[in-house]
Design a protein around this motif. Structure first.
Motif, PDB file in Angstrom:
ATOM      1  N   UNK A 182       0.862  -1.195   0.000  1.00 16.68           N
ATOM      2  CA  UNK A 182       0.000   0.000   0.000  1.00 16.68           C
ATOM      3  C   UNK A 182       0.895   1.239   0.000  1.00 16.68           C
ATOM      4  N   UNK A 183       0.253   2.390  -0.073  1.00 20.79           N
ATOM      5  CA  UNK A 183       1.012   3.635   0.024  1.00 20.79           C
ATOM      6  C   UNK A 183       1.123   4.048   1.481  1.00 20.79           C
ATOM      7  N   UNK A 184       2.030   4.977   1.735  1.00 14.86           N
ATOM      8  CA  UNK A 184       2.222   5.398   3.123  1.00 14.86           C
ATOM      9  C   UNK A 184       0.935   6.016   3.690  1.00 14.86           C
ATOM     10  N   UNK A 185       0.267   6.778   2.851  1.00  9.83           N
ATOM     11  CA  UNK A 185      -0.971   7.401   3.310  1.00  9.83           C
ATOM     12  C   UNK A 185      -1.978   6.386   3.821  1.00  9.83           C
ATOM     13  N   UNK A 186      -2.000   5.221   3.208  1.00  8.90           N
ATOM     14  CA  UNK A 186      -2.970   4.195   3.605  1.00  8.90           C
ATOM     15  C   UNK A 186      -2.736   3.731   5.035  1.00  8.90           C
ATOM     16  N   UNK A 187      -1.466   3.752   5.462  1.00 12.17           N
ATOM     17  CA  UNK A 187      -1.167   3.382   6.852  1.00 12.17           C
ATOM     18  C   UNK A 187      -2.001   4.206   7.817  1.00 12.17           C
ATOM     19  N   UNK A 188      -2.135   5.486   7.478  1.00 13.67           N
ATOM     20  CA  UNK A 188      -2.798   6.403   8.402  1.00 13.67           C
ATOM     21  C   UNK A 188      -4.318   6.269   8.363  1.00 13.67           C
ATOM     22  N   UNK A 189      -4.805   5.444   7.465  1.00 15.00           N
ATOM     23  CA  UNK A 189      -6.233   5.131   7.501  1.00 15.00           C
ATOM     24  C   UNK A 189      -6.526   4.112   8.584  1.00 15.00           C
ATOM     25  N   UNK A 190      -5.492   3.339   8.965  1.00 17.50           N
ATOM     26  CA  UNK A 190      -5.712   2.247   9.907  1.00 17.50           C
ATOM     27  C   UNK A 190      -5.010   2.441  11.249  1.00 17.50           C
ATOM     28  N   UNK A 191      -3.942   3.243  11.275  1.00 13.24           N
ATOM     29  CA  UNK A 191      -3.200   3.463  12.517  1.00 13.24           C
ATOM     30  C   UNK A 191      -2.894   4.950  12.667  1.00 13.24           C
ATOM     31  N   UNK A 192      -3.022   5.412  13.921  1.00 12.61           N
ATOM     32  CA  UNK A 192      -2.868   6.849  14.152  1.00 12.61           C
ATOM     33  C   UNK A 192      -1.428   7.305  13.979  1.00 12.61           C
ATOM     34  N   UNK A 193      -0.496   6.570  14.577  1.00 14.19           N
ATOM     35  CA  UNK A 193       0.907   6.968  14.567  1.00 14.19           C
ATOM     36  C   UNK A 193       1.776   5.721  14.454  1.00 14.19           C
ATOM     37  N   UNK A 194       3.065   5.947  14.348  1.00 13.32           N
ATOM     38  CA  UNK A 194       4.021   4.853  14.317  1.00 13.32           C
ATOM     39  C   UNK A 194       3.945   4.034  15.617  1.00 13.32           C
ATOM     40  N   UNK A 195       3.843   4.714  16.734  1.00 13.20           N
ATOM     41  CA  UNK A 195       3.751   4.015  18.017  1.00 13.20           C
ATOM     42  C   UNK A 195       2.492   3.157  18.090  1.00 13.20           C
ATOM     43  N   UNK A 196       1.427   3.696  17.582  1.00 14.49           N
ATOM     44  CA  UNK A 196       0.183   2.955  17.563  1.00 14.49           C
ATOM     45  C   UNK A 196       0.344   1.671  16.747  1.00 14.49           C
ATOM     46  N   UNK A 197       1.065   1.785  15.660  1.00 15.01           N
ATOM     47  CA  UNK A 197       1.335   0.622  14.819  1.00 15.01           C
ATOM     48  C   UNK A 197       2.155  -0.415  15.587  1.00 15.01           C
ATOM     49  N   UNK A 198       3.142   0.061  16.340  1.00 18.48           N
ATOM     50  CA  UNK A 198       3.938  -0.867  17.135  1.00 18.48           C
ATOM     51  C   UNK A 198       3.081  -1.576  18.183  1.00 18.48           C
ATOM     52  N   UNK A 199       2.201  -0.828  18.808  1.00 12.89           N
ATOM     53  CA  UNK A 199       1.299  -1.431  19.789  1.00 12.89           C
ATOM     54  C   UNK A 199       0.523  -2.586  19.155  1.00 12.89           C
ATOM     55  N   UNK A 200       0.065  -2.367  17.950  1.00 19.48           N
ATOM     56  CA  UNK A 200      -0.696  -3.410  17.255  1.00 19.48           C
ATOM     57  C   UNK A 200       0.183  -4.632  16.981  1.00 19.48           C
ATOM     58  N   UNK A 201       1.433  -4.396  16.636  1.00 17.66           N
ATOM     59  CA  UNK A 201       2.362  -5.502  16.373  1.00 17.66           C
ATOM     60  C   UNK A 201       2.528  -6.349  17.631  1.00 17.66           C
ATOM     61  N   UNK A 202       2.773  -5.680  18.751  1.00 19.53           N
ATOM     62  CA  UNK A 202       2.949  -6.414  20.007  1.00 19.53           C
ATOM     63  C   UNK A 202       1.691  -7.212  20.327  1.00 19.53           C
ATOM     64  N   UNK A 203       0.579  -6.558  20.262  1.00 22.01           N
ATOM     65  CA  UNK A 203      -0.662  -7.213  20.654  1.00 22.01           C
ATOM     66  C   UNK A 203      -1.038  -8.380  19.769  1.00 22.01           C
ATOM     67  N   UNK A 204      -0.803  -8.254  18.469  1.00 26.67           N
ATOM     68  CA  UNK A 204      -1.297  -9.275  17.551  1.00 26.67           C
ATOM     69  C   UNK A 204      -0.271 -10.334  17.180  1.00 26.67           C
ATOM     70  N   UNK A 205       1.008  -9.946  17.141  1.00 19.29           N
ATOM     71  CA  UNK A 205       1.996 -10.894  16.625  1.00 19.29           C
ATOM     72  C   UNK A 205       2.884 -11.481  17.714  1.00 19.29           C
ATOM     73  N   UNK A 206       3.017 -10.808  18.854  1.00 20.88           N
ATOM     74  CA  UNK A 206       3.966 -11.263  19.866  1.00 20.88           C
ATOM     75  C   UNK A 206       3.252 -11.840  21.083  1.00 20.88           C
ATOM     76  N   UNK A 207       2.333 -11.082  21.615  1.00 23.01           N
ATOM     77  CA  UNK A 207       1.702 -11.455  22.880  1.00 23.01           C
ATOM     78  C   UNK A 207       1.138 -12.873  22.902  1.00 23.01           C
ATOM     79  N   UNK A 208       0.495 -13.346  21.846  1.00 23.40           N
ATOM     80  CA  UNK A 208      -0.078 -14.703  21.906  1.00 23.40           C
ATOM     81  C   UNK A 208       0.959 -15.785  22.243  1.00 23.40           C
ATOM     82  N   UNK A 209       2.172 -15.652  21.713  1.00 23.93           N
ATOM     83  CA  UNK A 209       3.214 -16.638  22.011  1.00 23.93           C
ATOM     84  C   UNK A 209       3.535 -16.680  23.500  1.00 23.93           C
ATOM     85  N   UNK A 210       3.700 -15.498  24.077  1.00 24.38           N
ATOM     86  CA  UNK A 210       4.048 -15.436  25.488  1.00 24.38           C
ATOM     87  C   UNK A 210       2.895 -15.910  26.355  1.00 24.38           C
TER      88      UNK A 210
END
Lengths: 212, 212
Positions: free
Chosen positions: B46-74
DNA sequence: TGCTAATAACCGACTGGTCAGTTATTAAGG
DNA sequence: CCTTAATAACTGACCAGTCGGTTATTAGCA
């Protein structure tokens, strides 16, 4: 303002040391990428341009920090590990105590954390840290362990892995302090940790017949 | 070029997951600060602009990564530690094996390293990692250790410190792999390390009378 | 001892490039 | 044909490294 007061003073001999000290502080606080040369210059009491009179690049400045402010501490530990005559148990207690002290009073932990975090983007930084510190320290430790194994004091096993087991809790405690304590986590007491770890690991490493 | 081919497709439902997967990869490779939103967008198709349709900021995106891709393993490890019925020795072996497997097949090590390296400049990143993963895992492990101590299986000592001793070599091995192997250092074999460490630490932790 | 070049340590504005986040515009799709 | 997902060009801030100018210090000379 005193119009007679000089705007700066020429102090060619003192500058490099002062700049390295300031750089150590800023690198430890901010990391390599986020460290601003303007801030290092300000803390050293010079302009940014003056930095480039003494160091070629930011990486070169980091190299100087490692060489002058960090390496001597590790060299001391290494000398101890290599020269120690007595039984392995005494050596281990001595090294652990010395390491805990260094970690407590220097910024080595902060800089180590910095190296870890930025290694991928600045491989040269990681290479300097590894080649000038870690490789030597690891070789000295695993050498001492292998020698103790040859004397029958330590159980069989990869000496390099034993060395890693030995120092890893201390490193992790430092990482904990630098990473999670600032956001509210309970710190680990370094002395408690070191003494408990030394006892645990000695019980696990020493061969059955060895004294305690 | 096919003039009839659409320039893009509207796929509101799939985008967030694809973006999170791309972000995980780039964060793991580059770290938080050095991760470029342009690159994340490109990898997600996608384009960079599209990121901002789904996530507010870079930090918000990181939060989503932790919650969806990492936390389940732990969470899986935590569940194991909390539910395990048998003797402590079996629990420890099980957890170690499971952890080694997760470390081997996911990017959790890279992301952990990232968190460590950038905690000071992005405290929110460290807070998310600590509160959603580390605190729970540490509590579960030290809880299990304290229970084993109460049953007389494990020697006295701070359970939190024991937990740190247990996991620290694995973490350090991952850090080693991410930091020093790329600049020429010899890697540690995770399986060798885990088995040697488990044997060493069990010998050191278990109370005298306990079975082996 | 004072005066005056000559030297080089030091300054700080500037450049060129990067990048998170914004917005005007386009086109997919019901 | 109208809503909105998605694009692509844009903005403003930031920063490592540079360079022409400035000033402290010293050397030479009287």
């Amino acid at each position: 303002m005193d119009p007679g007061a000089p705007k700066f003073r020429r102090r060619k001999a003192e500058r490099p040391g002062e700049i390295v000290a300031a750089a150590l502080a800023v690198f430890a606080e901010k990391g390599f990428a986020a460290a601003r040369l303007d801030e290092i210059a300000a803390r050293a009491g010079v302009s940014k341009g003056a930095l480039y009179l003494y160091f070629e690049t930011k990486e070169d400045l980091f190299r100087a920090v490692v060489g002058q402010a960090i390496a001597p501490n590790i060299a001391a530990v290494r000398a101890m590990a290599e020269a120690h005559p007595g039984p392995f148990e005494d050596l281990l207690r001595g090294v652990a105590t010395q390491l805990a002290h260094i970690v407590g009073v220097t910024r080595i932990g902060s800089v180590a954390k910095m190296v870890i975090g930025e290694a991928r983007n600045f491989p040269e930084v990681a290479r300097v840290w590894h080649d000038e510190l870690v490789a030597h320290a690891l070789a000295a430790m695993s050498g001492a362990i292998a020698a103790a194994q040859a004397r029958g004091e330590v159980k069989p096993g990869d000496p390099r892995v034993y060395a890693l087991q030995l120092i890893s809790p201390m490193l992790l405690a430092v990482i904990w302090r630098e990473t999670f304590v600032p956001v509210g986590a309970e710190p680990f007491d370094l002395n408690t940790l070191v003494s408990q770890h030394v006892e645990t690991i000695l019980r696990g490493m020493l061969a059955e017949g060895a004294s305690t």
